[in-house]
Design a protein around this motif. Structure first.
Motif, short mmCIF file in Angstrom:
data_model
loop_
_atom_site.label_atom_id
_atom_site.label_comp_id
_atom_site.label_asym_id
_atom_site.label_seq_id
_atom_site.Cartn_x
_atom_site.Cartn_y
_atom_site.Cartn_z
N VAL A 165 17.67 -12.05 23.67
CA VAL A 165 16.63 -11.97 22.67
C VAL A 165 17.22 -11.51 21.35
O VAL A 165 18.14 -10.69 21.33
CB VAL A 165 15.49 -11.01 23.10
CG1 VAL A 165 15.98 -9.57 23.21
CG2 VAL A 165 14.30 -11.09 22.14
N LEU A 166 16.72 -12.07 20.25
CA LEU A 166 17.08 -11.63 18.91
C LEU A 166 15.83 -11.69 18.07
O LEU A 166 15.11 -12.70 18.07
CB LEU A 166 18.18 -12.50 18.32
CG LEU A 166 18.80 -11.99 17.00
CD1 LEU A 166 20.29 -12.35 16.93
CD2 LEU A 166 18.11 -12.56 15.79
N GLY A 167 15.53 -10.58 17.38
CA GLY A 167 14.30 -10.53 16.61
C GLY A 167 14.46 -9.78 15.30
O GLY A 167 15.50 -9.17 15.02
N ASP A 168 13.41 -9.82 14.51
CA ASP A 168 13.41 -9.17 13.20
C ASP A 168 12.02 -8.63 12.93
O ASP A 168 11.04 -9.37 12.89
CB ASP A 168 13.81 -10.19 12.13
CG ASP A 168 13.95 -9.54 10.75
OD1 ASP A 168 13.79 -8.31 10.64
OD2 ASP A 168 14.22 -10.27 9.77
N VAL A 169 11.92 -7.29 12.76
CA VAL A 169 10.65 -6.64 12.45
C VAL A 169 10.44 -6.66 10.94
O VAL A 169 11.37 -6.42 10.18
CB VAL A 169 10.64 -5.20 12.98
CG1 VAL A 169 9.34 -4.50 12.59
CG2 VAL A 169 10.82 -5.18 14.49
N CYS A 170 9.21 -6.93 10.53
CA CYS A 170 8.90 -6.93 9.10
C CYS A 170 9.08 -5.53 8.53
O CYS A 170 8.53 -4.55 9.04
CB CYS A 170 7.47 -7.40 8.90
SG CYS A 170 6.87 -7.26 7.21
N GLY A 171 9.87 -5.41 7.44
CA GLY A 171 10.06 -4.14 6.76
C GLY A 171 11.23 -3.35 7.30
O GLY A 171 11.98 -3.80 8.17
N LYS A 172 11.38 -2.13 6.76
CA LYS A 172 12.46 -1.23 7.13
C LYS A 172 11.92 0.18 7.28
O LYS A 172 10.76 0.45 6.96
CB LYS A 172 13.57 -1.24 6.08
CG LYS A 172 14.31 -2.56 5.94
CD LYS A 172 15.38 -2.46 4.86
CE LYS A 172 16.16 -3.75 4.71
NZ LYS A 172 16.96 -4.03 5.92
N GLY A 173 12.76 1.08 7.73
CA GLY A 173 12.38 2.47 7.83
C GLY A 173 12.02 2.89 9.24
O GLY A 173 12.12 2.12 10.20
N GLU A 174 11.57 4.16 9.35
CA GLU A 174 11.27 4.73 10.67
C GLU A 174 10.12 4.00 11.36
O GLU A 174 10.15 3.79 12.59
CB GLU A 174 10.94 6.22 10.53
CG GLU A 174 12.13 7.10 10.17
CD GLU A 174 12.50 7.04 8.69
OE1 GLU A 174 11.81 6.30 7.95
OE2 GLU A 174 13.46 7.71 8.29
N ASP A 175 9.11 3.60 10.59
CA ASP A 175 7.99 2.88 11.20
C ASP A 175 8.45 1.55 11.78
O ASP A 175 8.05 1.16 12.88
CB ASP A 175 6.89 2.64 10.17
CG ASP A 175 6.23 3.94 9.74
OD1 ASP A 175 6.37 4.94 10.46
OD2 ASP A 175 5.59 3.94 8.68
N ALA A 176 9.31 0.84 11.02
CA ALA A 176 9.85 -0.42 11.52
C ALA A 176 10.71 -0.19 12.75
O ALA A 176 10.71 -1.00 13.69
CB ALA A 176 10.66 -1.12 10.42
N ALA A 177 11.45 0.92 12.76
CA ALA A 177 12.31 1.23 13.91
C ALA A 177 11.48 1.43 15.17
O ALA A 177 11.88 1.02 16.27
CB ALA A 177 13.16 2.47 13.61
N ALA A 178 10.32 2.08 15.04
CA ALA A 178 9.46 2.30 16.20
C ALA A 178 8.98 0.96 16.76
O ALA A 178 8.95 0.76 17.98
CB ALA A 178 8.28 3.18 15.80
N VAL A 179 8.60 0.04 15.88
CA VAL A 179 8.16 -1.29 16.34
C VAL A 179 9.34 -2.04 16.96
O VAL A 179 9.18 -2.76 17.96
CB VAL A 179 7.55 -2.08 15.17
CG1 VAL A 179 7.17 -3.49 15.61
CG2 VAL A 179 6.35 -1.34 14.61
N THR A 180 10.52 -1.89 16.37
CA THR A 180 11.71 -2.55 16.91
C THR A 180 11.97 -2.10 18.34
O THR A 180 12.24 -2.92 19.23
CB THR A 180 12.94 -2.23 16.03
OG1 THR A 180 12.71 -2.69 14.70
CG2 THR A 180 14.19 -2.88 16.58
N ALA A 181 11.93 -0.79 18.55
CA ALA A 181 12.16 -0.26 19.90
C ALA A 181 11.11 -0.78 20.87
O ALA A 181 11.41 -1.15 22.02
CB ALA A 181 12.16 1.27 19.86
N THR A 182 9.85 -0.82 20.42
CA THR A 182 8.78 -1.31 21.29
C THR A 182 9.01 -2.77 21.67
O THR A 182 8.90 -3.15 22.86
CB THR A 182 7.42 -1.17 20.58
OG1 THR A 182 7.19 0.21 20.28
CG2 THR A 182 6.29 -1.70 21.45
#
Length: 670
Positions: free
Chosen positions: A483-500
């Motif tokens: 899997v390879l993906g990209d979460v919209c935006g950056k920062g801690e909030d984006a990191a939480a979504v990335t981990a999820t």
């Protein structure tokens, strides 16, 4: 006058002799030391030692015989100090200034009140201090008058003079005193100032017309002096405003703050414009993050360390001195340490204590090593506390430091402190971001039978926020998943979504083999988040000598297949990003990989990278680079794309870049 020395007096004489001899040794080591004057002073010290030995045990001479003469001298001194047209200094037996007349104050460009109570030698350059101290001791001890060449540290420039020393007895004083008379002086032409250097004060040179017989009419001279003083005051003020503006522009002209660069630039500018020597001491970041500096200093933490030492020019002697000073940190009791602990600036226009800045590793005082006679020190503050100090030292060639210099340096100390604070916050944030980013990516890639895996991740060159790119390779229900993906935006909030998103894909793939079903389940989990995610998921299963790839796409750039012979196939695109709509449908495709074929997943940061003309790297350049390296190792293929990308945008990546590739290996002979 012959006198018997009691034990206490003998100890005092010996202590004074030892101290003056040590000063003579230091003076002899100075680059511009007058060897003849030092030798004469050494001979005087020997004579004093012999005279002291001869008087031990002798009888006290009657002091009454000198009463009338002493009283006469007292009356003469009283009138002379008022009316004498030459500079006069009244000194105690320890060379402390008791009184000066107006001409003496004018000679040094200061006030009579400022000089009172200070050491007479503090107003002389280092090369003449030790010989002068010895001659003063000789006059006190023997009563013989002497003439000594002295270089005074005038406000504007050094002033050479011949000083006559004479012992006097004054009623009410337990010890004899010395009258120092500055005879006809010569004011040498000041050295050419360094680029941009302006006079340090707004006073005009004084003493020349009085001592040398200027023929200009008095009224005209005064008027001219007023004009000169006004011009120099304006020039001095404008110069310091320019220095302040230059420092501000220099410190802020950094897209990414760096405290070492900022400190060195600040020191170099100050050494060019205001002082011969600049020393910057700073508390390391790991210590500065702790509590208050005073408590920290008591516990051995939060103590300043030598950070930058900048001297005049690049000659060998200056470089050697800078190296030795750099090897020593501020110690308790020194001026930088005291200013750091108290947070209060300190100005020493005429530094008397040679140990003011401590000693070098060889034991020689720093002030002697650099030949400095004027010092100022200001704290470097970050808005909450002191994190270091800036120390300026000069030889007096351009006059001693003044309150205006102190004010300018205090402001610069605040500016530098704020820049260092920003740099440390930036660096701390970058470290946190790097740690968090690393936790979102697999530490190592798994080994898949019959396949070779490689991955690359390059963070954006601007900003310190955590990127939204992620990739993973993991066991799935019917084989393996990529899997390879990209979460919209950056920062801690984006990191939480990335981990999820990443861990949800891994978890669901354990029970569901169809990538479309996996992505649909992850979509439901992300509907409550404020950000959407694009992704491509590949299910890998063995198929004969090769492998079958089932793709699910959620609004992500399509996968690429690079055949062993260099031919390129692009998989289907489609689907909508995850986390946007409850009614989710993924784009689907199925591919067969033969031995030597490579599946490449990548983020949109690859395609969107731009050069200076804002042209994008684009799909065609990506395909050409992949095809050109189809026969090499898969890691080399991704490395070639990364290098081509960085060369294209000249290292200026505006978005994170991630790539994941799987190559089918030829069947083993086993």
């Amino acid at each position: 006058m012959r006198e018997r020395l009691d034990p206490e007096s003998v100890l005092r004489e010996v202590a004074g002799l030892e101290g003056r001899i040590e000063e003579l040794r230091r003076a002899a080591e100075l680059p511009d030391a007058d060897a003849r004057a030092t030798l004469d002073a050494a001979l005087v010290e020997l004579e004093l030692a012999v005279a002291a030995l001869r008087t031990v045990g002798g009888e006290q001479g009657g002091a009454a015989g000198h009463t009338a003469a002493a009283e006469d001298e007292r009356r003469v001194l009283k009138s002379v100090f008022t009316d004498a047209p030459v500079p006069l200094f009244l000194l105690d037996r320890d060379a402390g200034v008791r009184r000066v007349n107006r001409q003496a104050a004018d000679l040094l460009g200061t006030s009579t009140g400022y000089m009172a109570g200070k050491r007479f030698t503090a107003f002389c350059d280092l090369a003449t201090r030790a010989p002068l101290r010895s001659q003063l001791a000789a006059v006190i001890r023997t009563g013989r008058r002497c003439r000594v060449p002295v270089r005074f540290l005038g406000r504007e420039r050094p002033v050479d003079a011949v000083v006559t020393l004479a012992r006097v007895w004054i009623r009410g004083e337990p010890d004899p005193m010395v009258v120092a008379v500055a005879g006809p002086t010569t004011t040498p032409v000041a050295p050419a100032p360094r680029s941009g250097t302006a006079p340090r004060s707004n006073s005009i040179p004084q003493g020349d017309s009085v001592l040398q017989g200027d023929s200009v009419p008095q009224g005209e001279s005064v008027a001219r002096g007023v004009d000169v003083a006004g011009d120099e005051a304006v020039a001095s003020l404008v110069h310091r405003m320019d220095v302040m503006a230059s420092v501000t522009e220099m410190l802020l002209d950094e897209p990414v703050f760096n405290e070492t660069v900022a400190a060195r630039r600040c020191a170099r500018l100050l050494a060019t414009e205001l002082a011969e020597w600049v020393v910057i001491d700073l508390v390391p970041q790991r210590q500065a993050d702790g509590g208050g500096q005073t408590a920290a200093a008591r516990n051995g933490e939060g103590t300043p360390r030598r950070h930058v030492v900048m001297g005049p020019g690049e000659d060998e002697d200056a470089e050697d001195a800078a190296r030795r000073i750099s090897e020593t940190d501020p110690e308790p009791g020194t001026l930088p340490w005291t200013v750091f602990e108290t947070g209060q600036s300190d100005l020493r226009p005429h530094a008397e204590d040679l140990d003011l800045l401590g000693a070098c590793s060889d034991g020689r005082p720093v002030l002697s090593t650099i030949g400095a006679t004027s010092v100022l020190c200001v704290p470097v503050t970050d808005g909450d506390r002191a994190i270091g100090t800036i120390t300026l030292a000069g030889s007096g060639e351009h006059g001693p430091f003044a309150l205006l210099d102190l004010s300018v340096c205090e402001r610069i100390g605040r500016y530098l402190g704020l820049v260092i604070r920003a740099a440390r916050l930036y660096r701390r944030r970058a470290e946190v971001a790097a740690t968090l980013q690393a936790s979102l990516l697999p530490r190592t890639l798994p080994e898949i039978d019959g396949a070779e895996l490689a991955a690359r991740y390059t963070s954006a060159t601007h900003g310190t926020d955590v990127g939204g790119d992620f990739y993973d390779a993991f066991p799935a229900k019917d084989g393996w998943g990529l899997v390879l993906g990209d979460v919209c935006g950056k920062g801690e909030d984006a990191a939480a979504v990335t981990a999820t998103a990443r861990h949800a894909v891994r978890l669901v793939s354990r029970w569901r083999a169809d990538p479309a079903e996996v992505l649909a389940t992850v979509n439901e989990a992300l509907l409550t988040e404020d950000r959407f995610v694009t992704a491509v998921l590949a299910g890998i299963a063995p198929r004969g000598a090769g492998m079958r790839v089932t793709l699910g796409v959620a609004g992500h750039p399509p996968a690429i297949v690079v055949r062993a012979d260099g031919l390129i196939r692009t998989a289907a695109r489609g689907g909508v990003p995850l986390g946007l709509f409850g009614d989710f449908e993924a784009g689907l495709d199925t591919l067969d990989l033969a031995p030597g074929d490579t599946l490449v997943l990548y983020s949109d940061g690859v395609l969107d990278a731009c050069d200076v003309t804002r042209r994008q790297f684009g799909r065609d350049r990506l395909l050409e680079t992949l095809a050109a390296h189809a026969s090499g190792p898969v890691d080399d293929m991704l490395g070639a794309v990364e290098r081509s990308l960085l060369d294209f945008c000249d290292g200026d990546l505006r978005d994170d870049v991630s790539m994941l590739a799987l190559r089918v290996l030829p069947p083993s002979l086993d």
